[in-house]
Design a protein around this motif. Sequence first.
Motif, short mmCIF file in Angstrom:
data_model
loop_
_atom_site.label_atom_id
_atom_site.label_comp_id
_atom_site.label_asym_id
_atom_site.label_seq_id
_atom_site.Cartn_x
_atom_site.Cartn_y
_atom_site.Cartn_z
N GLY A 77 0.79 -1.22 0.00
CA GLY A 77 0.00 0.00 0.00
C GLY A 77 0.82 1.27 0.00
O GLY A 77 0.26 2.36 0.00
N SER A 78 2.13 1.20 0.02
CA SER A 78 2.95 2.42 0.01
C SER A 78 3.13 2.91 -1.42
O SER A 78 3.12 2.14 -2.37
CB SER A 78 4.32 2.14 0.64
N LYS A 79 3.27 4.21 -1.55
CA LYS A 79 3.45 4.81 -2.87
C LYS A 79 4.93 4.95 -3.17
O LYS A 79 5.75 5.07 -2.27
CB LYS A 79 2.78 6.18 -2.93
N THR A 80 5.24 4.96 -4.46
CA THR A 80 6.63 5.12 -4.91
C THR A 80 6.74 6.41 -5.70
O THR A 80 6.00 6.61 -6.67
CB THR A 80 7.05 3.93 -5.78
N ILE A 81 7.66 7.26 -5.30
CA ILE A 81 7.94 8.51 -5.98
C ILE A 81 9.30 8.38 -6.66
O ILE A 81 10.26 7.90 -6.05
CB ILE A 81 7.97 9.70 -4.99
N VAL A 82 9.37 8.82 -7.92
CA VAL A 82 10.62 8.74 -8.67
C VAL A 82 11.13 10.16 -8.89
O VAL A 82 10.38 11.02 -9.38
CB VAL A 82 10.40 8.05 -10.03
N ARG A 120 17.91 11.56 -18.07
CA ARG A 120 18.05 12.35 -19.29
C ARG A 120 18.91 13.58 -19.01
O ARG A 120 19.05 14.00 -17.87
CB ARG A 120 16.67 12.79 -19.78
N ARG A 121 19.46 14.16 -20.05
CA ARG A 121 20.35 15.30 -19.89
C ARG A 121 19.54 16.57 -19.64
O ARG A 121 18.56 16.84 -20.33
CB ARG A 121 21.20 15.47 -21.14
N GLY A 122 19.94 17.33 -18.64
CA GLY A 122 19.28 18.60 -18.33
C GLY A 122 17.86 18.42 -17.80
O GLY A 122 17.00 19.25 -18.01
N CYS A 123 17.63 17.32 -17.10
CA CYS A 123 16.29 16.96 -16.66
C CYS A 123 16.19 17.01 -15.13
O CYS A 123 17.09 16.56 -14.43
CB CYS A 123 15.96 15.56 -17.15
N PHE A 124 15.09 17.55 -14.64
CA PHE A 124 14.75 17.45 -13.21
C PHE A 124 13.26 17.17 -13.18
O PHE A 124 12.44 18.03 -13.52
CB PHE A 124 15.08 18.74 -12.46
N GLU A 125 12.92 15.94 -12.76
CA GLU A 125 11.52 15.53 -12.80
C GLU A 125 11.17 14.77 -11.54
O GLU A 125 11.93 13.90 -11.10
CB GLU A 125 11.27 14.67 -14.04
N ILE A 126 10.02 15.10 -10.97
CA ILE A 126 9.49 14.39 -9.80
C ILE A 126 8.13 13.86 -10.20
O ILE A 126 7.25 14.63 -10.62
CB ILE A 126 9.38 15.32 -8.58
N ARG A 127 7.93 12.52 -10.06
CA ARG A 127 6.68 11.91 -10.49
C ARG A 127 6.35 10.69 -9.64
O ARG A 127 7.23 10.12 -9.01
CB ARG A 127 6.75 11.51 -11.96
N GLU A 128 5.08 10.32 -9.65
CA GLU A 128 4.68 9.06 -9.06
C GLU A 128 5.02 7.97 -10.06
O GLU A 128 4.90 8.18 -11.27
CB GLU A 128 3.16 9.03 -8.81
N GLU A 129 5.42 6.82 -9.58
CA GLU A 129 5.76 5.73 -10.50
C GLU A 129 4.48 5.24 -11.16
O GLU A 129 3.57 4.77 -10.50
CB GLU A 129 6.44 4.60 -9.75
N GLY A 130 4.44 5.39 -12.50
CA GLY A 130 3.27 4.96 -13.25
C GLY A 130 2.08 5.88 -13.11
O GLY A 130 0.96 5.49 -13.43
N GLY A 131 2.29 7.10 -12.66
CA GLY A 131 1.15 7.99 -12.45
C GLY A 131 1.46 9.45 -12.73
O GLY A 131 2.09 9.79 -13.72
N GLU A 132 1.03 10.30 -11.82
CA GLU A 132 1.07 11.74 -11.98
C GLU A 132 2.50 12.29 -11.95
O GLU A 132 3.36 11.81 -11.21
CB GLU A 132 0.26 12.37 -10.84
N THR A 133 2.73 13.34 -12.75
CA THR A 133 4.01 14.04 -12.74
C THR A 133 3.84 15.35 -11.98
O THR A 133 2.98 16.16 -12.32
CB THR A 133 4.48 14.33 -14.19
N PHE A 134 4.66 15.54 -10.95
CA PHE A 134 4.54 16.74 -10.13
C PHE A 134 5.33 17.90 -10.73
O PHE A 134 4.82 19.01 -10.84
CB PHE A 134 5.03 16.46 -8.70
N ILE A 135 6.59 17.66 -11.07
CA ILE A 135 7.44 18.68 -11.69
C ILE A 135 8.17 18.03 -12.84
O ILE A 135 8.70 16.93 -12.70
CB ILE A 135 8.47 19.24 -10.70
N SER A 136 8.22 18.72 -13.97
CA SER A 136 8.96 18.20 -15.11
C SER A 136 9.68 19.36 -15.79
O SER A 136 9.07 20.16 -16.50
CB SER A 136 8.01 17.52 -16.09
N LEU A 137 10.97 19.46 -15.55
CA LEU A 137 11.82 20.45 -16.21
C LEU A 137 12.77 19.68 -17.11
O LEU A 137 13.66 18.99 -16.63
CB LEU A 137 12.60 21.27 -15.18
#
Length: 164
Positions: A77-82, A120-137
Amino acid sequence: MAPRKRKGVEEVEKTAPLRVTRSSTATANRVINNKQVDSVPAKAKPDLAKKKKARRSTSAVDAPAAKDEPPAQTKDGSKTIVIEHCKQCNQFKIRATMVKNALENDISGITVLVNPEKPRRGCFEIREEGGETFISLLDMKRPFAPMRALNMDEVISNISEKIK
């Protein structure tokens, strides 16, 4: 001055070379095997373009399979953040560890993965695994102004609110 004439097959056998080298032993072996001295087999260069295409095709096949993952909740039941961050500059790493530590402290039973795959090069991304993307630069160039303009405290609080 004109270059010297090449010696024939018979003359090569008669005169012994002063030094024994790899090429002289190969020439002697060819003469013994009744092959012509002038026909040296050319080495075929491997086709690098085919290898590159093969590599690209395998990575292109693997990428869509990774996006078709199940939802972000694991068996318990725990969530995974990437958090995916570029390794080009230390500022990416600082912000990624800051977000990871804050999320693990704020939310119990959460798993935070930092760069589970090659980033990826020049990437900063925070997302749920298999779900919503919180920040995508993506595709940022130096001096990484969009990332430096972020208020990380606000970002962390927004992500923790969305997860809860």
